[in-house]
Design an enzyme around this catalytic site. Structure first.
Site, short mmCIF file in Angstrom:
data_model
loop_
_atom_site.label_atom_id
_atom_site.label_comp_id
_atom_site.label_asym_id
_atom_site.label_seq_id
_atom_site.Cartn_x
_atom_site.Cartn_y
_atom_site.Cartn_z
N ASP A 22 0.83 -1.21 0.00
CA ASP A 22 0.00 0.00 0.00
C ASP A 22 0.86 1.26 0.00
O ASP A 22 1.96 1.27 0.56
CB ASP A 22 -0.91 -0.01 1.24
CG ASP A 22 -2.02 1.03 1.14
OD1 ASP A 22 -2.42 1.37 0.00
OD2 ASP A 22 -2.49 1.49 2.19
N GLY A 23 0.35 2.32 -0.61
CA GLY A 23 1.01 3.62 -0.53
C GLY A 23 1.51 4.17 -1.85
O GLY A 23 2.18 5.21 -1.88
N ARG A 26 0.05 7.79 -2.56
CA ARG A 26 0.64 8.84 -1.73
C ARG A 26 2.09 9.10 -2.13
O ARG A 26 2.56 10.22 -2.11
CB ARG A 26 0.54 8.46 -0.24
CG ARG A 26 -0.82 8.78 0.34
CD ARG A 26 -1.06 8.04 1.62
NE ARG A 26 -1.31 6.63 1.38
CZ ARG A 26 -1.22 5.70 2.32
NH1 ARG A 26 -0.84 6.01 3.53
NH2 ARG A 26 -1.50 4.44 2.02
N HIS A 39 2.06 3.71 -9.05
CA HIS A 39 1.88 2.26 -9.31
C HIS A 39 3.07 1.72 -10.11
O HIS A 39 3.55 0.62 -9.85
CB HIS A 39 0.58 2.01 -10.05
CG HIS A 39 -0.65 2.38 -9.25
ND1 HIS A 39 -0.82 2.00 -7.95
CD2 HIS A 39 -1.77 3.10 -9.57
CE1 HIS A 39 -1.98 2.46 -7.49
NE2 HIS A 39 -2.57 3.14 -8.46
N TRP A 71 -11.88 -2.35 -7.55
CA TRP A 71 -12.66 -2.13 -8.78
C TRP A 71 -13.46 -0.85 -8.70
O TRP A 71 -13.86 -0.29 -9.73
CB TRP A 71 -13.62 -3.30 -9.04
CG TRP A 71 -12.96 -4.56 -9.53
CD1 TRP A 71 -12.84 -5.73 -8.84
CD2 TRP A 71 -12.33 -4.77 -10.81
NE1 TRP A 71 -12.16 -6.65 -9.61
CE2 TRP A 71 -11.85 -6.10 -10.82
CE3 TRP A 71 -12.13 -3.98 -11.95
CZ2 TRP A 71 -11.18 -6.65 -11.92
CZ3 TRP A 71 -11.47 -4.52 -13.04
CH2 TRP A 71 -11.00 -5.84 -13.03
N LEU A 133 11.07 -20.20 -5.17
CA LEU A 133 10.04 -19.40 -4.49
C LEU A 133 8.68 -19.62 -5.14
O LEU A 133 8.55 -19.59 -6.37
CB LEU A 133 10.43 -17.92 -4.59
CG LEU A 133 9.42 -16.93 -4.03
CD1 LEU A 133 9.41 -16.97 -2.50
CD2 LEU A 133 9.73 -15.51 -4.51
N ARG A 190 2.20 -4.89 6.06
CA ARG A 190 1.46 -3.86 5.33
C ARG A 190 2.29 -2.59 5.33
O ARG A 190 2.64 -2.05 6.39
CB ARG A 190 0.09 -3.57 5.94
CG ARG A 190 -0.64 -2.48 5.12
CD ARG A 190 -2.06 -2.25 5.52
NE ARG A 190 -2.68 -1.29 4.61
CZ ARG A 190 -3.93 -1.34 4.16
NH1 ARG A 190 -4.71 -2.31 4.57
NH2 ARG A 190 -4.39 -0.45 3.32
N ARG A 196 -4.63 -2.05 8.95
CA ARG A 196 -5.82 -2.87 8.73
C ARG A 196 -5.51 -3.91 7.67
O ARG A 196 -4.52 -3.81 6.96
CB ARG A 196 -7.02 -2.00 8.33
CG ARG A 196 -6.75 -1.07 7.17
CD ARG A 196 -8.01 -0.27 6.79
NE ARG A 196 -7.72 0.71 5.77
CZ ARG A 196 -7.67 2.04 5.96
NH1 ARG A 196 -7.90 2.54 7.16
NH2 ARG A 196 -7.39 2.86 4.97
C1 IPE Z 1 -5.29 -2.62 0.03
O1 IPE Z 1 -5.02 -1.26 -0.15
C2 IPE Z 1 -5.28 -3.34 -1.27
C3 IPE Z 1 -3.99 -3.49 -1.92
C4 IPE Z 1 -2.84 -3.06 -1.45
C5 IPE Z 1 -4.01 -4.17 -3.17
P1 IPE Z 1 -6.19 -0.18 -0.28
O2 IPE Z 1 -5.53 1.13 -0.45
O3 IPE Z 1 -7.16 -0.60 -1.31
O4 IPE Z 1 -6.89 -0.32 1.15
P2 IPE Z 1 -7.74 0.72 1.97
O5 IPE Z 1 -8.80 1.28 1.05
O6 IPE Z 1 -6.82 1.80 2.44
O7 IPE Z 1 -8.29 -0.06 3.12
C1 IPE Z 2 -1.70 0.29 -3.34
O1 IPE Z 2 -1.46 1.65 -3.32
C2 IPE Z 2 -1.96 -0.23 -4.73
C3 IPE Z 2 -3.34 -0.66 -4.96
C4 IPE Z 2 -4.27 -0.69 -4.06
C5 IPE Z 2 -3.69 -1.05 -6.32
P1 IPE Z 2 -2.64 2.70 -3.28
O2 IPE Z 2 -3.07 3.01 -4.67
O3 IPE Z 2 -3.74 2.24 -2.39
O4 IPE Z 2 -1.90 3.94 -2.64
P2 IPE Z 2 -2.48 4.95 -1.58
O5 IPE Z 2 -2.94 4.15 -0.40
O6 IPE Z 2 -3.60 5.71 -2.23
O7 IPE Z 2 -1.32 5.82 -1.23
MG MG Z 3 -4.10 2.49 -0.41
#
Ligand code: IPE
Ligand code: IPE
Ligand code: MG
Length: 251
Positions: A22-23, A26, A39, A71, A133, A190, A196
């Site tokens: 995640d992230g 940002r 991404h 989605w 792996l 995470r 979460r």
């Molecule tokens: C979780 O991240 C899903 C993936 C990393 C693929 P999200 O950005 O979708 O989760 P929330 O919305 O912060 O819970």
């Molecule tokens: C995780 O990064 C990638 C996917 C969920 C596809 P995010 O796109 O959720 O990045 P943030 O949380 O908005 O920074």
């Molecule tokens: Mg996210």
């Protein structure tokens, strides 16, 4: 090598590592860039993590790439992500195969394009016999979706008379989930600061050690991975039992 000489993150290496990557958004925003460049930068972190886990001897790595809820993101972002998955697949599979990685995709793939699904099936077929792996990529995946699919399959078996509902146990359910055949993750990481699970491996996380870090996914490098592994090595896993005392105290 004795435990004393082994780098601390390798003393007790998790057999199965799962990562909520995640992230990305940002990371991009902080640089004044559009989300899709976050991404794209995330793919590099995937490559580094896969390579390092393979080198360290982690047996299973499961990466959450796209959730069932993702989605609902803006159409442009979803289309961009699907394109990125296809590009990454086309670019990376040969090298993964060379590195003896066994690739598997888990999730509801029915909404993906035929081209992407075909690429995924081909990659799975190509790498099926590899013994290094085992890499699971979760796409369109949701822990609840997974459990509902398993329940549906078991209900069908009960209806057709091949499964006695009275005999249903945890193993039946495990064997019907997407990760059938993989041990449960020992360590779930995470990145990105949220604490979460966001509908990832709900069943399998029962006894996973949960490691949350603020590092945004594109910045997650081998040092960050080793920090998580070192932390894991320091955990006492009790699985509901009482702590294990050193031998002399226990006697
Ligand atoms: C979780 O991240 C899903 C993936 C990393 C693929 P999200 O950005 O979708 O989760 P929330 O919305 O912060 O819970
Ligand atoms: C995780 O990064 C990638 C996917 C969920 C596809 P995010 O796109 O959720 O990045 P943030 O949380 O908005 O920074
Ligand atoms: Mg996210």
């Amino acid at each position: 090598m004795s435990d004393r000489d082994t780098p601390s993150h390798l003393v007790r290496l998790p057999q199965h590592v799962a990562v909520i990557m995640d992230g990305n958004g940002r990371w991009a925003r902080r640089r004044g860039l559009p989300r899709h460049l976050g991404h794209r930068a995330g793919v590099k972190a995937v490559r580094a993590t896969v390579r390092h886990c393979g080198e360290l001897g982690v047996d299973y790595l499961t990466l959450f790439a796209f959730s069932s809820e993702n989605w609902s993101r803006p159409r442009d972002e979803v289309v961009g992500l699907m394109k990125l998955f296809l590009d990454a697949l086309q670019r990376e599979v040969a090298e993964l195969h060379e590195n003896n990685v066994r690739l598997r995709f888990i999730g509801d793939l029915s909404r993906l394009s035929e081209r992407l699904r075909r690429g995924m099936r081909d990659a799975e077929r190509l790498t099926r016999e590899n013994s290094g792996l085992s890499l699971q990529i979760a796409v369109g995946f949701g822990g609840r979706w997974d459990i509902v699919e398993a329940a549906r399959e078991l209900a069908e078996r009960a209806r057709s008379g091949t499964l006695d509902p009275a005999e249903l146990d945890e193993q039946h359910l495990s064997d019907s989930l997407s990760l059938a055949g993989c041990p449960d993750p020992d360590l779930m990481i995470r990145t990105g600061g949220e604490q979460r699970i966001s509908n990832f491996l709900l069943w399998h996380a029962a006894y996973a050690e949960l490691f949350f870090c603020d590092t945004l996914w594109p910045d997650f490098d081998t040092d960050a991975l080793e920090q998580a592994l070192t932390w894991f090595g320091s955990r006492e896993r009790r699985f509901g039992r009482v702590e294990t005392l050193p031998k002399e105290e226990a006697s």
